[in-house]
Scaffold this motif. Structure first.
Motif, PDB file in Angstrom:
ATOM      1  N   GLY A  18     -19.299  14.351 -27.092  1.00 45.31           N
ATOM      2  CA  GLY A  18     -18.993  13.946 -28.465  1.00 45.31           C
ATOM      3  C   GLY A  18     -20.007  14.469 -29.473  1.00 45.31           C
ATOM      4  O   GLY A  18     -19.646  14.968 -30.542  1.00 45.31           O
ATOM      5  N   LEU A  19     -21.290  14.367 -29.133  1.00 46.10           N
ATOM      6  CA  LEU A  19     -22.337  14.882 -30.027  1.00 46.10           C
ATOM      7  C   LEU A  19     -22.227  16.390 -30.214  1.00 46.10           C
ATOM      8  O   LEU A  19     -22.327  16.897 -31.335  1.00 46.10           O
ATOM      9  CB  LEU A  19     -23.719  14.531 -29.482  1.00 46.10           C
ATOM     10  CG  LEU A  19     -24.205  13.114 -29.712  1.00 46.10           C
ATOM     11  CD1 LEU A  19     -25.519  12.867 -28.963  1.00 46.10           C
ATOM     12  CD2 LEU A  19     -24.390  12.856 -31.205  1.00 46.10           C
ATOM     13  N   ALA A  20     -22.032  17.121 -29.117  1.00 46.76           N
ATOM     14  CA  ALA A  20     -21.915  18.574 -29.217  1.00 46.76           C
ATOM     15  C   ALA A  20     -20.716  18.963 -30.085  1.00 46.76           C
ATOM     16  O   ALA A  20     -20.814  19.859 -30.932  1.00 46.76           O
ATOM     17  CB  ALA A  20     -21.786  19.186 -27.820  1.00 46.76           C
ATOM     18  N   SER A  21     -19.594  18.265 -29.897  1.00 53.80           N
ATOM     19  CA  SER A  21     -18.396  18.561 -30.687  1.00 53.80           C
ATOM     20  C   SER A  21     -18.617  18.233 -32.157  1.00 53.80           C
ATOM     21  O   SER A  21     -18.203  18.988 -33.042  1.00 53.80           O
ATOM     22  CB  SER A  21     -17.206  17.767 -30.150  1.00 53.80           C
ATOM     23  OG  SER A  21     -16.930  18.131 -28.833  1.00 53.80           O
ATOM     24  N   ALA A  22     -19.274  17.109 -32.421  1.00 53.14           N
ATOM     25  CA  ALA A  22     -19.551  16.722 -33.806  1.00 53.14           C
ATOM     26  C   ALA A  22     -20.490  17.719 -34.479  1.00 53.14           C
ATOM     27  O   ALA A  22     -20.272  18.114 -35.628  1.00 53.14           O
ATOM     28  CB  ALA A  22     -20.158  15.321 -33.844  1.00 53.14           C
ATOM     29  N   PHE A  23     -21.530  18.144 -33.759  1.00 53.14           N
ATOM     30  CA  PHE A  23     -22.453  19.138 -34.321  1.00 53.14           C
ATOM     31  C   PHE A  23     -21.738  20.445 -34.636  1.00 53.14           C
ATOM     32  O   PHE A  23     -21.974  21.050 -35.678  1.00 53.14           O
ATOM     33  CB  PHE A  23     -23.628  19.399 -33.380  1.00 53.14           C
ATOM     34  CG  PHE A  23     -24.683  18.339 -33.413  1.00 53.14           C
ATOM     35  CD1 PHE A  23     -25.134  17.796 -34.608  1.00 53.14           C
ATOM     36  CD2 PHE A  23     -25.244  17.869 -32.236  1.00 53.14           C
ATOM     37  CE1 PHE A  23     -26.106  16.817 -34.653  1.00 53.14           C
ATOM     38  CE2 PHE A  23     -26.213  16.879 -32.252  1.00 53.14           C
ATOM     39  CZ  PHE A  23     -26.650  16.353 -33.469  1.00 53.14           C
ATOM     40  N   MET A  24     -20.860  20.897 -33.738  1.00 46.91           N
ATOM     41  CA  MET A  24     -20.116  22.137 -33.989  1.00 46.91           C
ATOM     42  C   MET A  24     -19.255  22.008 -35.246  1.00 46.91           C
ATOM     43  O   MET A  24     -19.193  22.935 -36.049  1.00 46.91           O
ATOM     44  CB  MET A  24     -19.219  22.475 -32.793  1.00 46.91           C
ATOM     45  CG  MET A  24     -19.934  23.103 -31.630  1.00 46.91           C
ATOM     46  SD  MET A  24     -20.557  24.753 -31.973  1.00 46.91           S
ATOM     47  CE  MET A  24     -19.033  25.675 -31.991  1.00 46.91           C
ATOM     48  N   LEU A  25     -18.624  20.863 -35.416  1.00 53.61           N
ATOM     49  CA  LEU A  25     -17.752  20.682 -36.570  1.00 53.61           C
ATOM     50  C   LEU A  25     -18.554  20.522 -37.861  1.00 53.61           C
ATOM     51  O   LEU A  25     -18.278  21.178 -38.859  1.00 53.61           O
ATOM     52  CB  LEU A  25     -16.836  19.464 -36.358  1.00 53.61           C
ATOM     53  CG  LEU A  25     -15.772  19.248 -37.419  1.00 53.61           C
ATOM     54  CD1 LEU A  25     -14.822  20.440 -37.503  1.00 53.61           C
ATOM     55  CD2 LEU A  25     -14.982  17.987 -37.127  1.00 53.61           C
ATOM     56  N   VAL A  26     -19.579  19.682 -37.827  1.00 50.56           N
ATOM     57  CA  VAL A  26     -20.362  19.407 -39.040  1.00 50.56           C
ATOM     58  C   VAL A  26     -21.221  20.607 -39.455  1.00 50.56           C
ATOM     59  O   VAL A  26     -21.260  20.983 -40.617  1.00 50.56           O
ATOM     60  CB  VAL A  26     -21.240  18.145 -38.837  1.00 50.56           C
ATOM     61  CG1 VAL A  26     -22.209  17.959 -39.974  1.00 50.56           C
ATOM     62  CG2 VAL A  26     -20.360  16.911 -38.689  1.00 50.56           C
ATOM     63  N   LEU A  27     -21.904  21.215 -38.494  1.00 51.39           N
ATOM     64  CA  LEU A  27     -22.829  22.300 -38.819  1.00 51.39           C
ATOM     65  C   LEU A  27     -22.146  23.643 -39.037  1.00 51.39           C
ATOM     66  O   LEU A  27     -22.579  24.439 -39.866  1.00 51.39           O
ATOM     67  CB  LEU A  27     -23.893  22.433 -37.723  1.00 51.39           C
ATOM     68  CG  LEU A  27     -24.805  21.232 -37.524  1.00 51.39           C
ATOM     69  CD1 LEU A  27     -25.765  21.475 -36.357  1.00 51.39           C
ATOM     70  CD2 LEU A  27     -25.593  20.934 -38.799  1.00 51.39           C
ATOM     71  N   TYR A  28     -21.074  23.910 -38.251  1.00 52.49           N
ATOM     72  CA  TYR A  28     -20.458  25.233 -38.302  1.00 52.49           C
ATOM     73  C   TYR A  28     -18.997  25.230 -38.717  1.00 52.49           C
ATOM     74  O   TYR A  28     -18.396  26.288 -38.869  1.00 52.49           O
ATOM     75  CB  TYR A  28     -20.600  25.923 -36.934  1.00 52.49           C
ATOM     76  CG  TYR A  28     -22.026  26.068 -36.502  1.00 52.49           C
ATOM     77  CD1 TYR A  28     -22.869  26.999 -37.108  1.00 52.49           C
ATOM     78  CD2 TYR A  28     -22.564  25.252 -35.515  1.00 52.49           C
ATOM     79  CE1 TYR A  28     -24.192  27.129 -36.726  1.00 52.49           C
ATOM     80  CE2 TYR A  28     -23.887  25.378 -35.118  1.00 52.49           C
ATOM     81  CZ  TYR A  28     -24.695  26.317 -35.728  1.00 52.49           C
ATOM     82  OH  TYR A  28     -26.012  26.436 -35.352  1.00 52.49           O
ATOM     83  N   GLY A  29     -18.394  24.048 -38.850  1.00 50.01           N
ATOM     84  CA  GLY A  29     -16.985  23.975 -39.219  1.00 50.01           C
ATOM     85  C   GLY A  29     -16.054  24.479 -38.121  1.00 50.01           C
ATOM     86  O   GLY A  29     -14.943  24.913 -38.403  1.00 50.01           O
TER      87      GLY A  29
END
Length: 137
Positions: A18-29
């Protein structure tokens, strides 16, 4: 093969996904759907697929690192004929293509973004998984 359910390990693993997916979405879209990442590598695109290559290579290297550093984490056996494994892989590939994504894309990323298509796809994935487990097991 009997495996023991370990809720703490499952919760930690799920939290990290979940954290990795959230970081990918928030940081890189970017949405972290594995089938989409792999498809991008094998599809000629107008834009660079460098980050997809890096992500997939990281997934593969993580498995190698765990095999070297903590092989006891990978205990288990797969007592299936090679042809059945190939057929299963092809069916998974066809299914992810038809569903426009896999369980990681729909179940983790799509549902968290309240995508109706992802909620339906995840429900179908789970229904088929329960039916298959009961028929085969």
């Amino acid at each position: 093969m009997t495996t023991e359910f370990t809720p703490l390990a499952a919760a930690i693993g799920g939290g990290l996904i979940g954290l990795a997916s959230a970081f990918m979405l928030v940081l890189y879209g970017k949405v972290t759907g594995i089938s989409g990442l792999v498809k991008a590598i094998f599809t000629p695109l107008a834009h660079s697929a460098r980050w997809q290559y890096s992500f997939v290579i990281g997934l593969l290297l993580a498995g190698v690192v765990v095999q070297i550093a903590a092989p006891e984490w990978l205990v288990g056996e797969l007592d299936l004929p090679w042809w059945l494994i190939i057929v299963a892989g092809l069916l998974v590939g066809a299914g992810t293509s038809l569903a426009n994504g896999c369980t990681s894309g729909h179940g983790v990323c799509g549902m968290s973004r309240f995508s109706a298509r992802s909620w339906v796809a995840t429900g179908v994935f789970m229904l088929v998984a329960v039916l298959t487990a009961n028929l085969v097991g």
